[in-house]
Scaffold this motif. Sequence first.
Motif, PDB file in Angstrom:
ATOM      1  N   ASP A  86     -29.645   4.765   7.595  1.00  0.00           N
ATOM      2  CA  ASP A  86     -29.377   4.540   6.176  1.00  0.00           C
ATOM      3  C   ASP A  86     -30.598   3.985   5.449  1.00  0.00           C
ATOM      4  N   MET A  87     -31.261   2.988   6.048  1.00  0.00           N
ATOM      5  CA  MET A  87     -32.386   2.349   5.373  1.00  0.00           C
ATOM      6  C   MET A  87     -33.546   3.315   5.221  1.00  0.00           C
ATOM      7  N   ALA A  88     -33.872   4.040   6.275  1.00  0.00           N
ATOM      8  CA  ALA A  88     -34.973   5.000   6.185  1.00  0.00           C
ATOM      9  C   ALA A  88     -34.655   6.109   5.189  1.00  0.00           C
ATOM     10  N   THR A  89     -33.390   6.500   5.130  1.00  0.00           N
ATOM     11  CA  THR A  89     -32.997   7.578   4.224  1.00  0.00           C
ATOM     12  C   THR A  89     -33.100   7.147   2.769  1.00  0.00           C
ATOM     13  N   ILE A  90     -32.655   5.934   2.447  1.00  0.00           N
ATOM     14  CA  ILE A  90     -32.736   5.528   1.041  1.00  0.00           C
ATOM     15  C   ILE A  90     -34.172   5.200   0.621  1.00  0.00           C
ATOM     16  N   ILE A  91     -35.014   4.849   1.572  1.00  0.00           N
ATOM     17  CA  ILE A  91     -36.443   4.692   1.245  1.00  0.00           C
ATOM     18  C   ILE A  91     -37.055   6.043   0.918  1.00  0.00           C
ATOM     19  N   ARG A  92     -36.678   7.051   1.657  1.00  0.00           N
ATOM     20  CA  ARG A  92     -37.378   8.334   1.638  1.00  0.00           C
ATOM     21  C   ARG A  92     -36.804   9.369   0.663  1.00  0.00           C
ATOM     22  N   TYR A  93     -35.526   9.272   0.343  1.00  0.00           N
ATOM     23  CA  TYR A  93     -34.775  10.412  -0.178  1.00  0.00           C
ATOM     24  C   TYR A  93     -35.352  11.011  -1.461  1.00  0.00           C
ATOM     25  N   LEU A  94     -35.850  10.192  -2.364  1.00  0.00           N
ATOM     26  CA  LEU A  94     -36.345  10.704  -3.643  1.00  0.00           C
ATOM     27  C   LEU A  94     -37.836  11.039  -3.607  1.00  0.00           C
ATOM     28  N   ASP A  95     -38.432  11.035  -2.406  1.00  0.00           N
ATOM     29  CA  ASP A  95     -39.845  11.407  -2.244  1.00  0.00           C
ATOM     30  C   ASP A  95     -40.756  10.509  -3.079  1.00  0.00           C
ATOM     31  N   HIS A  96     -40.442   9.216  -3.071  1.00  0.00           N
ATOM     32  CA  HIS A  96     -41.182   8.280  -3.909  1.00  0.00           C
ATOM     33  C   HIS A  96     -41.913   7.232  -3.084  1.00  0.00           C
ATOM     34  N   ASN A  97     -41.788   7.287  -1.749  1.00  0.00           N
ATOM     35  CA  ASN A  97     -42.409   6.254  -0.908  1.00  0.00           C
ATOM     36  C   ASN A  97     -43.799   6.662  -0.451  1.00  0.00           C
ATOM     37  N   ASP A  98     -44.519   5.720   0.110  1.00  0.00           N
ATOM     38  CA  ASP A  98     -45.949   5.884   0.381  1.00  0.00           C
ATOM     39  C   ASP A  98     -46.243   6.987   1.396  1.00  0.00           C
ATOM     40  N   ALA A  99     -47.521   7.303   1.555  1.00  0.00           N
ATOM     41  CA  ALA A  99     -47.915   8.439   2.388  1.00  0.00           C
ATOM     42  C   ALA A  99     -49.294   8.224   2.980  1.00  0.00           C
ATOM     43  N   ILE A 100     -49.582   8.976   4.019  1.00  0.00           N
ATOM     44  CA  ILE A 100     -50.922   9.017   4.604  1.00  0.00           C
ATOM     45  C   ILE A 100     -51.215  10.466   4.979  1.00  0.00           C
ATOM     46  N   PHE A 281     -51.466   5.637   0.774  1.00  0.00           N
ATOM     47  CA  PHE A 281     -51.362   6.146  -0.598  1.00  0.00           C
ATOM     48  C   PHE A 281     -49.984   5.788  -1.137  1.00  0.00           C
ATOM     49  N   PHE A 282     -49.958   4.977  -2.192  1.00  0.00           N
ATOM     50  CA  PHE A 282     -48.694   4.587  -2.807  1.00  0.00           C
ATOM     51  C   PHE A 282     -48.335   5.592  -3.903  1.00  0.00           C
ATOM     52  N   LYS A 283     -47.168   6.196  -3.771  1.00  0.00           N
ATOM     53  CA  LYS A 283     -46.782   7.221  -4.731  1.00  0.00           C
ATOM     54  C   LYS A 283     -46.097   6.589  -5.942  1.00  0.00           C
ATOM     55  N   VAL A 284     -46.696   6.782  -7.102  1.00  0.00           N
ATOM     56  CA  VAL A 284     -46.128   6.207  -8.323  1.00  0.00           C
ATOM     57  C   VAL A 284     -45.350   7.246  -9.124  1.00  0.00           C
ATOM     58  N   MET A 285     -45.244   8.443  -8.592  1.00  0.00           N
ATOM     59  CA  MET A 285     -44.350   9.452  -9.174  1.00  0.00           C
ATOM     60  C   MET A 285     -43.603  10.136  -8.034  1.00  0.00           C
ATOM     61  N   PRO A 286     -42.327  10.518  -8.242  1.00  0.00           N
ATOM     62  CA  PRO A 286     -41.495  11.044  -7.154  1.00  0.00           C
ATOM     63  C   PRO A 286     -41.715  12.530  -6.893  1.00  0.00           C
ATOM     64  N   VAL A 287     -42.924  12.864  -6.473  1.00  0.00           N
ATOM     65  CA  VAL A 287     -43.257  14.250  -6.176  1.00  0.00           C
ATOM     66  C   VAL A 287     -43.992  14.296  -4.845  1.00  0.00           C
ATOM     67  N   GLU A 288     -44.027  15.458  -4.227  1.00  0.00           N
ATOM     68  CA  GLU A 288     -44.782  15.620  -2.993  1.00  0.00           C
ATOM     69  C   GLU A 288     -46.233  15.189  -3.246  1.00  0.00           C
ATOM     70  N   GLY A 289     -46.760  14.358  -2.351  1.00  0.00           N
ATOM     71  CA  GLY A 289     -48.012  13.665  -2.617  1.00  0.00           C
ATOM     72  C   GLY A 289     -49.208  14.540  -2.935  1.00  0.00           C
ATOM     73  N   HIS A 290     -49.261  15.741  -2.370  1.00  0.00           N
ATOM     74  CA  HIS A 290     -50.398  16.621  -2.622  1.00  0.00           C
ATOM     75  C   HIS A 290     -50.422  17.133  -4.061  1.00  0.00           C
ATOM     76  N   GLY A 291     -49.321  16.941  -4.776  1.00  0.00           N
ATOM     77  CA  GLY A 291     -49.268  17.422  -6.149  1.00  0.00           C
ATOM     78  C   GLY A 291     -49.565  16.364  -7.196  1.00  0.00           C
ATOM     79  N   VAL A 292     -49.747  15.114  -6.777  1.00  0.00           N
ATOM     80  CA  VAL A 292     -49.914  14.027  -7.738  1.00  0.00           C
ATOM     81  C   VAL A 292     -51.162  14.218  -8.603  1.00  0.00           C
ATOM     82  N   ALA A 293     -52.277  14.551  -7.981  1.00  0.00           N
ATOM     83  CA  ALA A 293     -53.526  14.728  -8.735  1.00  0.00           C
ATOM     84  C   ALA A 293     -53.413  15.883  -9.720  1.00  0.00           C
ATOM     85  N   ALA A 294     -52.747  16.957  -9.331  1.00  0.00           N
ATOM     86  CA  ALA A 294     -52.579  18.104 -10.226  1.00  0.00           C
ATOM     87  C   ALA A 294     -51.720  17.734 -11.428  1.00  0.00           C
TER      88      ALA A 294
END
Length: 488
Positions: A86-100, A281-294
């Motif tokens: 449950d905890m991992a799912t609610i962290i991850r579900y909206l694609d808004h959590n950090d990345a590497i 990399f901290f995601k400040v928008m809920p999108v797949e991380g490779h698309g943030v710069a675009a």
Amino acid sequence: MSTEKYDSVIVDITEYVFRYRIESEKAWENARIALSDAVGCAIETVWKSESCRKLIGPAIPRTFTFDGFRLPGTAYQTDPIKGAFDMATIIRYLDHNDAIAGADWGHPSDNIGAILAVMDWLSRSVESGKLVHTGPPLTIRTLLTAIIKAYEIQGCFLLHNAFNSHGLDHVILVKLASTALVCWLLGLTETHTMAAISHVWMDGHPLRVYRSGSNTTPRKGWAAGEACMKAVQLAFLVREGQPGSPTVLTMPRWGFYATMFGGKEFTFPINYSTWVIEHVFFKVMPVEGHGVAAVEAALIIHKILRQHSLSADKDIKSIEIRTNAAANMIINKSGRLRNSADRDHCMQYLVALAFLKGEVPEPEDFLDNSPWANDSVLNILRDRILIRTDDQLTHDYMDLGKKSLACGVTVHLINGEVIDEVLVEFPVGHVANPHTAAAVKRKFLRNMSLMFTMEEIENITSSLQLDHMKVSHFVDLLVRENIPTLAL
């Protein structure tokens, strides 16, 4: 337990978990930021996502686990295995959590699901007198230690080892890192930990298919939850005496390398330390991380268009996006997009949306009932976007000294004019961007304010600075007695 020597990869992980001393102040600072960011993402999901709320809570409705993990943003109290899911799912579900990023791509805060659930359950069980704990202190300091080391294990594997090229999903590394740290938290021995890690490699592994093309589904939002759940289960099984397989990676014909990794062995460009938490990399928008710069580049060009009384829907002939090979492989999609998971993993959708909306995307923009989901103008603009891989951007993406997430966007207008490329190398969220810290703080406050007052948020933030605070007391601050009914 077998006395046979374990594969060196397993030994190295175990020695790092049990023996490495964290001395980097930057690592401790970033770990606090990462924890607060993950908690904020969890609260955002529980508040906003009706589909995710259907996945969480006890497997049997209206049941209660004494001394169980108290899921933030809810009144649920579950066993640590379901709690980890449950905890991992609610962290991850909206694609808004950090990345590497590296040869593969992952989200190290996924591991907090397993770590926090187990620590909270242990803490409550010790406090009630039902368990004698032999592991590390169940405090904020230990929680941060586990986070730093889980980030490092997952991230170091991702840098040079492309699980995606073998059709495997990167959450295999969430299961790996979480298993190692849960064993340590439970007070198991190094030998027990190596046994549990060996079970990770011999386990069945998710295919990447649910992130790919027409098969993309919301499972990508709970895949990390499943990995955390299995990590806790494996640690519990080994605690009860289940032995490991020492050469699970290297055994000819039957080992992981031979059967799942094309006969290749893992390679690591750096030794385990604190590099990953310091470069996350901290995601400040809920999108797949490779698309943030675009998206950032598109918003800059959107302002240029407005300054010249031009509009994306009427005046753009084509859009050219120059990016790295990973972005091209993961989020270059054409044709029909079938669900929200498909849309937030489509570079063309993200960029077209940014041009038409003129603002950063929000989770509701990807839902089936969003006005954008079936917008004919957006789909026409998607078809006008050409994505191409650039060797230099790919090199900079892989370079550990730079680790850029660059995208360049060029717009060709119907009148024949060209808006020169806007190149964003280090979008907000990247360690090299000076605006990252402030943006992550704003994101945390915005997410937490969905359920908590400013006084409560300040108390939660202050608690993260109290190294000797019990984890269960911290989690108590995050509980809400009623799950909100608001849906996007």
